[in-house]
Write a protein that holds these residues in place. Structure first.
Motif: not given
Length: 78
Positions: A9-19, A61-71
């Protein structure tokens, strides 16, 4: 009689795993970028200032990609 078996059973938000998996790209990128800059500074100390400036632009630029992913995670998760 109900014979349904729940294997997992998978509970919670799968987006956290993706990020969490998405942070691997910027982490690897930063490691390569900073490592190569230090290597360049060791080989040619006279261009250390130029290399450092270029490295900071690349890190931004690399950190921008990480922040874009979380947003994007916050925007597209229901």
């Amino acid at each position: 009689m109900d014979t349904t078996t729940t294997l997992a059973e998978l509970t919670g938000n799968i987006a956290t795993v993706g990020y969490g998996l998405g942070t691997l790209g910027p982490g690897i990128g930063l490691g390569i970028l900073i490592g190569k800059t230090v290597e360049g500074m060791a080989r040619q100390p006279e261009v250390a200032g130029q290399l450092r400036t270029t490295m900071f632009i690349g890190v931004a630029f690399v950190e921008l990609l990480a922040l874009l992913g979380i947003v994007a995670g916050f925007l597209f998760v229901a």
